[in-house]
Write a protein that holds these residues in place. Structure first.
Motif, PDB file in Angstrom:
ATOM      1  N   ASN A  89      -3.188  13.514  25.417  1.00 38.48           N
ATOM      2  CA  ASN A  89      -3.445  12.559  24.984  1.00 38.48           C
ATOM      3  C   ASN A  89      -3.821  12.761  23.210  1.00 38.48           C
ATOM      4  O   ASN A  89      -3.702  12.334  22.086  1.00 38.48           O
ATOM      5  N   HIS A  92      -0.120  15.173  22.356  1.00 40.93           N
ATOM      6  CA  HIS A  92       0.600  14.174  22.978  1.00 40.93           C
ATOM      7  C   HIS A  92       1.737  14.611  22.077  1.00 40.93           C
ATOM      8  O   HIS A  92       2.575  14.907  21.107  1.00 40.93           O
ATOM      9  N   LEU A 132       2.383  12.664  27.766  1.00 41.76           N
ATOM     10  CA  LEU A 132       1.658  11.259  27.355  1.00 41.76           C
ATOM     11  C   LEU A 132       2.443  11.427  26.116  1.00 41.76           C
ATOM     12  O   LEU A 132       2.685  12.370  25.500  1.00 41.76           O
ATOM     13  N   PRO A 141       0.599   6.678  34.271  1.00 41.42           N
ATOM     14  CA  PRO A 141       1.251   7.879  33.175  1.00 41.42           C
ATOM     15  C   PRO A 141       2.041   8.451  35.125  1.00 41.42           C
ATOM     16  O   PRO A 141       3.587   9.204  34.365  1.00 41.42           O
ATOM     17  N   GLY A 162      -5.439  11.738  32.059  1.00 39.31           N
ATOM     18  CA  GLY A 162      -6.226  10.136  32.491  1.00 39.31           C
ATOM     19  C   GLY A 162      -6.800   9.770  32.953  1.00 39.31           C
ATOM     20  O   GLY A 162      -7.591  10.639  33.904  1.00 39.31           O
ATOM     21  N   ASN A 175      -4.098   5.305  29.664  1.00 37.39           N
ATOM     22  CA  ASN A 175      -3.604   6.001  31.083  1.00 37.39           C
ATOM     23  C   ASN A 175      -4.651   6.056  32.355  1.00 37.39           C
ATOM     24  O   ASN A 175      -5.175   7.014  32.363  1.00 37.39           O
TER      25      ASN A 175
END
Length: 375
Positions: A89, A92, A132, A141, A162, A175
């Protein structure tokens, strides 16, 4: 195939700024995050692993800077291992972004898995990544892993970033990964990132944690997981320490320097002080002179031995003795002020904390004056 040995890591967050710390501490922490790549290479060599899989957040943001990128790639190139890097994240994937640039610079031993497609790691072993494409998404995800096809009998290794729903996250959190994903996707192992501590979820899913600890609240050193995989069997997992710095939180009840020295002696058995960031809360009741000497010892000696000290002494209550008051030259207006401050400090009213601090300041200034006169 026989046993496949891999190293599972995540959450390197290279380029993390550590903005609240002094300049020299920021630099040391940032460099340690690069140095840990070498430690992961050593861990792979010691475990006989030919692969390191990194479950997201290799970098702290999508623009880490050329130095961070090149330092990371050059360190990975030195290790005799294949690195599998997946966007998380913080870093990404996006068209023409960070990962496209890294792919053009990376040595052959560094593989970028920024699309949700299975990739063969070696004969009989396939990596199923769930990169991601956004910092936050309410969708799972790992949903695509269920339908990813691999040859019959091949090892299936999931890689995702996540939060497992068992963490207590709500349906609106980002996530989110179901705790039974390894089973529903037929995975031999699911290597996760995002949670910065070491955590196993069932017998085929785990968070490696960050290899270099980066916050208070986790006393354990940074680590990775050495994973032994054999088709049809539960993986064998072994936590391997990799981090240099320890972020320790402590609460010490002390009344004098002797109490403090005992606590420090215990701390020294846990870690080398120069590698410790310490968040310390002091509590207890001490004379004014003892409180001043305790804080002076921490700030003037121990604080310099540690990599960093966050000190909270608000709960260490000073109870001035007659000798403490006598150290202040209490004459005229100063005598009245000292008496008033002492009364308010001992009354435990709304002004007690401010009065105690003011009385302590008078005491410290008196000591400084005495020291100047005696020179």
């Amino acid at each position: 195939m026989g046993t496949l040995k891999i190293i599972h890591s995540a959450d390197w967050q290279l380029g993390k700024p550590f903005g609240r710390f002094p300049h020299e501490v920021r630099n040391a922490l940032a460099e340690a995050r690069l140095d840990v790549i070498d430690e992961l290479g050593k861990a792979a060599s010691a475990a006989g692993a030919a692969h390191v899989v990194v479950a997201g957040d290799v970098f702290d943001n999508v623009e880490p800077g050329d130095r961070i990128v090149m330092q990371a790639l050059s360190r990975m190139e030195r290790a005799r291992v294949t690195w599998w890097l997946m966007p998380g994240n913080h870093d990404h994937a996006r068209a023409g972004g960070l990962w496209s640039r890294i792919r053009g610079r990376a040595p052959s031993s560094v593989k970028i898995v920024d699309t949700a497609e299975p990739v063969e790691m070696e004969e009989g072993a396939w990596l199923l990544p769930a990169p991601l494409e956004h910092r936050k998404t309410t969708s799972d995800p790992t949903a695509a892993l269920v339908d990813m096809a691999t040859p019959p009998g091949a090892l299936r290794i999931g890689l995702a970033h996540g939060s497992i729903t068992e963490f207590g996250a709500s349906g609106e959190s980002s996530n989110i990964i179901p705790p039974d994903r390894a089973k529903s996707a037929g995975l031999d192992y699911l290597a996760l990132g995002d949670w910065h501590g070491h955590l196993t979820v069932g017998d085929r899913t785990a968070y490696s944690g960050t290899p270099e600890t980066d916050r208070f609240g986790r006393d354990e050193p940074g680590a990775c997981i050495a994973v032994d995989l054999r088709s049809g069997e539960a993986p064998q997992l072994r936590k391997v320490e990799t981090g240099r710095y320890r972020w320790l939180s402590r609460r010490w009840n002390v009344a004098n320097e002797e109490d403090l020295e005992r606590e420090l002696a215990t701390l020294r058995t846990e870690a080398r002080l120069s590698d410790v960031l310490l968040s310390l809360t002091l509590s207890g009741v001490a004379s004014l002179s003892d409180r001043v000497s305790i804080i002076a010892l921490l700030e003037n000696r121990v604080g310099h031995e540690l990599r960093h000290l966050d000190l909270n002494a608000d709960e260490l209550i000073a109870r001035p003795t007659t000798d403490d008051i006598a150290r202040i030259d209490v004459q005229g207006a100063l005598a009245g002020a000292t008496s008033t401050l002492r009364s308010k400090a001992e009354a435990n009213g709304s002004e007690a904390q401010v009065a105690a601090a003011a009385l302590e300041r008078l005491y410290v200034e008196a000591l400084r004056f005495d020291a100047e006169v005696s020179k």
